[in-house]
Design a protein around this motif. Structure first.
Motif: not given
Lengths: 232, 610
Positions: B320, B343, B399, B404
């Motif tokens: 990620g 993020q 996520n 990913h």
């Protein structure tokens, strides 16, 4: 072909010799330089992988040179490089040349004879009578992988320890190894040339071993008869 | 088989195997197929010496032979094989690769070295020549290398040239088709050729079997899954060990496949990013067992599923970290801020922000893809073996690692121009395949462009790209498209013409071929251009190696001293400081030139072997 129709053809507006496209490229007739200016790119530093690959390639080359497969007529190590002289004079350094071992030749390797054409059987050391019977078992002479990047230490060849029919053929390295013990009994089977060398190096390395060369005159009793003659 | 390849091969042989071997191969390359007596006659070397020299050459399959059993007695002819000899350049890289790839297999590099030295070895001979403890290690290493197909077994026909084998098959097939009045002679031959080609293909692929050179292991004490009497305790497949009667040799075809994989991964990391490159490497690793050679691999397509990739992916890789969350319409505001904060944290942690910046070329495609994949993932979530660590909130794109991974795979497949991957199905989380044909063609184009840029400059490269796209184009239009004045581009075009990159086609307008009344179209022929470039690269390789030999030859005293046994043992003490300096110089020269040769070999691989 490129100038076809150009020379005698219609005149064009541009000056200069007629070429493929028109006439505006002027060819140069002066001789070009022998070594024109050139920007040489500089090689980047080598990565680790590349250094190791180079080392392995050079090792491979050395291994084949040392093996029986390097076939040459010239006396090895001397005329190899053009500076060497092959004039038949015996030199002190000859004893340090890479020697071809007496028993070791191209025939010592256990060949798989089915893969070779029959013409070459004599070079393999296979006699026609042997073909059907099981050939004598020969041992492989194995090269050992050396990891060190220092070629000096890595190239400890120790062909002395290997002879025909000896198992566990590992090379004596400058560094200690676990199977040095295994090599001890092998030393008995060394060839005569090695023993000759060892004799000289018993006491001290180098030439200036005083004890060996000292001659105290005790053996010189043979000249007793010649004393009558006057020494000039 | 070109002039420079022959020169290179002879240079290598002279340096490594001796001058007689080099003379024999030189004669064979000059005159073609010869018998022993003819070799002796043309090279003026006695027959016995030639026999001695032929032994290592045949052993390493540098020289192939053919035994002709006709009425006049047995006739053996020899042919030199430059392809096998050229592989000597890759020998160093082979050992290094095995070292890197299998750091735990202690006996593996030794095996490779011995196979380089001896060409081929019977497994039983190799194991017998070692002590018992070493033999166990070697056996495991042999099995491992065979399973990865870096080693291959040898059969008798591999010492014969391809054309001879094909002719034998063809003659047999032709004889098998009966003559009849209805079928003409030409038709018989055509049919025989078709059958012979098929049989030949099968013959070339006999080593593709997964159990080539392996046999089932007998009850071994070292293997823990076996019970007392040797029957399987666990339900895994029976372990294999090397077949002692097999004759082993190095498999350079497989090595070329692995080198190709390395090149592709480097390209991905340059174009997209490091994390994506790691994912791509894993994809290639999953495909590797089924890839046996670069060209003409097999007829079936090889598919890999996302789950398989995920399973084998290294847990350390932060998938990620390189991705930026896309703001999707489906997301609720609170969760999007939560995600974007996460993020941001990832961004700060990893330095691969650049990966995310240029990883959005086809952003629309990516968005659609990610949403579609998200849908799939939600559907498959019940079936997938991996638990997502987010809460089950269907409207939020989570996520998870699988997600990913799919993002990365989508990145790899979204560029139509450079299709690293292609999606072919949906089961197992997504099925992917690689079309090596188009991909390698594109890689060749890119590599050629970079070479042209180096040689002739960026403007010339731009012109090449325009011409490549347009097919055949004349100067005026080219100048319009390139937005350059015609006079400027003319010199570039002629320079490219000189190195073989471009060709001219003349189309006359009238019956006379006056140059002002003909069209001149420039076009680019890829295969011809690559072949000419390969020749230039081979010429450079020849020069590099010749220089190494020359540098050694310039210092004969030191070099012959280095060959002495006592000096070899102890260089530090045996050489004078001046000699040590010379040795250091020579070694430096060797290292640089041989490393350069290996880089050039990479180019040869791209243009010729890939």
């Amino acid at each position: 072909m490129s100038f076809r129709g150009g020379r005698g053809g219609r005149l064009s507006r541009d000056s200069g010799r007629p070429t493929l496209f028109g006439t505006d490229i002027k060819p140069e007739f002066t001789p070009s330089e022998l070594y024109p200016e050139f920007d040489l790119p500089i090689q980047a530093n080598l990565a680790d992988f590349e250094k190791r690959s180079v080392h392995q390639f050079l090792q491979y080359q050395q291994d084949v040179r040392d093996s029986a497969f390097y076939v040459t007529d010239k006396k090895r190590g001397v005329v190899e490089y053009e500076g060497g002289v092959n004039d038949g004079i015996k030199r002190y350094s000859d004893r340090y040349l890479t020697k071809r071992k007496v028993g070791k030749s191209v025939t010592d390797h256990p060949y798989i004879i089915e893969f070779f054409p029959q013409e070459l059987y004599s070079a393999l050391g296979v006699k026609p009578s042997n073909i059907t019977t099981k050939p004598k078992r020969r041992r492989l002479d194995l090269a050992q992988f050396r990891d060190s990047l220092e070629q000096e230490e890595g190239e400890g060849e120790a062909e002395e320890a290997e002879a025909d029919g000896v198992s566990g053929a590992t090379r004596l390295d400058a560094g200690a190894e676990d199977d040095e013990d295994e090599n001890q009994p092998n030393e008995d089977e060394d060839e005569d040339e090695e023993e000759e060398e060892d004799e000289f190096e018993e006491d001290e390395e180098g030439d200036y071993n005083a004890e060996r060369y000292f001659d105290d005159g005790e053996d010189d009793y043979d000249d007793g008869g010649g004393e009558d003659e006057a020494a000039y | 088989m070109s002039q420079y390849e022959k020169e290179f091969v002879i240079l290598l042989l002279r340096d490594i195997y001796g001058d007689i071997a080099a003379t024999v191969v030189d004669t064979l390359l000059k005159y073609g197929r010869l018998t022993l007596q003819l070799i002796s006659r043309y090279s003026k070397v006695p027959t016995s010496t030639i026999q001695r020299a032929l032994v290592p050459l045949v052993q390493n399959r540098f020289v192939l032979y053919w035994v002709d059993n006709n009425a006049g007695g047995e006739n053996t002819t020899y042919v030199a094989s430059t392809r096998n000899m050229y592989n000597m350049v890759r020998s160093g890289a082979f050992v290094s690769y095995v070292l890197d790839r299998f750091p735990d297999a202690a006996g593996a590099p030794d095996i490779i070295k011995n196979l380089l030295l001896y060409g081929h070895i019977r497994a039983s001979d190799y194991l017998a020549a070692q002590s018992t403890s070493q033999a166990v290690v070697s056996r495991n290493a042999l099995t491992l290398l065979l399973q990865h197909k870096l080693l291959t077994t040898l059969k008798r026909h591999e010492f014969n040239h391809e054309s001879d084998l094909y002719m034998r098959i063809f003659k047999r097939r032709l004889a098998a088709i009966p003559r009849s009045k209805t079928v003409s002679e030409a038709k018989r031959e055509v049919q025989a050729h078709a059958e012979a080609r098929e049989e030949f293909q099968v013959l070339k692929r006999i080593h593709d079997d997964i159990n080539d050179g392996l046999v089932a292991a007998a009850n071994t004490t070292s293997n823990g899954t076996y019970g007392n009497k040797g029957y399987l305790v666990s339900e895994s497949l029976p372990s294999k060990t090397v077949d002692e009667s097999a004759v082993l040799a190095l498999n350079y075809d497989k090595f070329a496949v692995l080198m190709r994989a390395q090149i592709l991964v480097q390209l991905v990391s340059k174009r997209i990013g490091n994390v994506t490159a790691a994912v791509y490497r894993q994809v290639l690793d999953c495909m590797e067992p089924k890839l046996f050679r670069c060209v003409d691999n097999s007829d079936k397509a090889i598919n890999v599923t996302s789950l398989e990739i995920l399973r084998r992916l290294d847990a350390d890789i932060e998938l990620g970290s390189a991705l930026v969350a896309r703001s999707s319409r489906k997301r609720s505001r609170s969760s999007s801020s939560r995600i974007s904060k996460r993020q941001k944290r990832n961004h700060d942690r990893e330095g691969s922000v650049s990966g995310s910046d240029d990883s959005m070329p086809g952003s629309d495609n990516f968005d659609i893809d990610s949403n579609r994949n998200g849908d799939d993932k939600r559907g498959d979530r019940d079936n997938s073996e991996h638990d997502d660590d987010d809460s089950a909130d269907d409207t939020v794109v989570t996520n998870s690692r699988v997600e990913h991974l799919n993002f990365h795979l989508a990145l790899l497949s979204c560029n139509q121009n450079l299709p690293f991957l292609k999606k072919v199905g949906n089961k197992g989380g997504g099925e992917w395949t690689i079309d090596f044909g188009t991909l390698t063609a594109r890689v060749r184009e890119l590599e050629y462009d970079s070479l042209i840029t180096q040689k002739e400059g960026p403007i010339a490269c731009r012109l090449l790209r325009i011409i490549r796209e347009k097919g055949r184009i004349d100067e005026k239009q080219l100048a319009q498209i390139a937005l350059l004045p015609p006079k400027d581009i003319r010199s570039h075009l002629t320079a490219l013409h000189e190195i073989g990159c471009l060709d001219l086609q003349e189309v006359p307008r009238g019956t006379d071929r006056a140059p002002s009344r003909t069209y001149y179209f420039w076009y680019h022929k890829p295969m011809g251009a690559y072949a000419l470039m390969t020749q230039a690269v081979l010429k450079t390789i020849v020069r590099c190696y010749a220089r190494v030999v020359e540098e050694r030859g310039r210092r004969p005293g030191v070099m012959s001293k280095l060959l002495r046994e006592d000096v070899r043992r102890d260089e530090a003490n045996m050489l004078t400081p001046a000699e040590k300096e010379e040795v250091r110089r020579v070694r430096g020269v060797e290292e640089r030139f041989i490393a350069h040769m290996m880089k050039l070999d990479r180019l040869v691989l791209i243009f010729r072997d890939m």
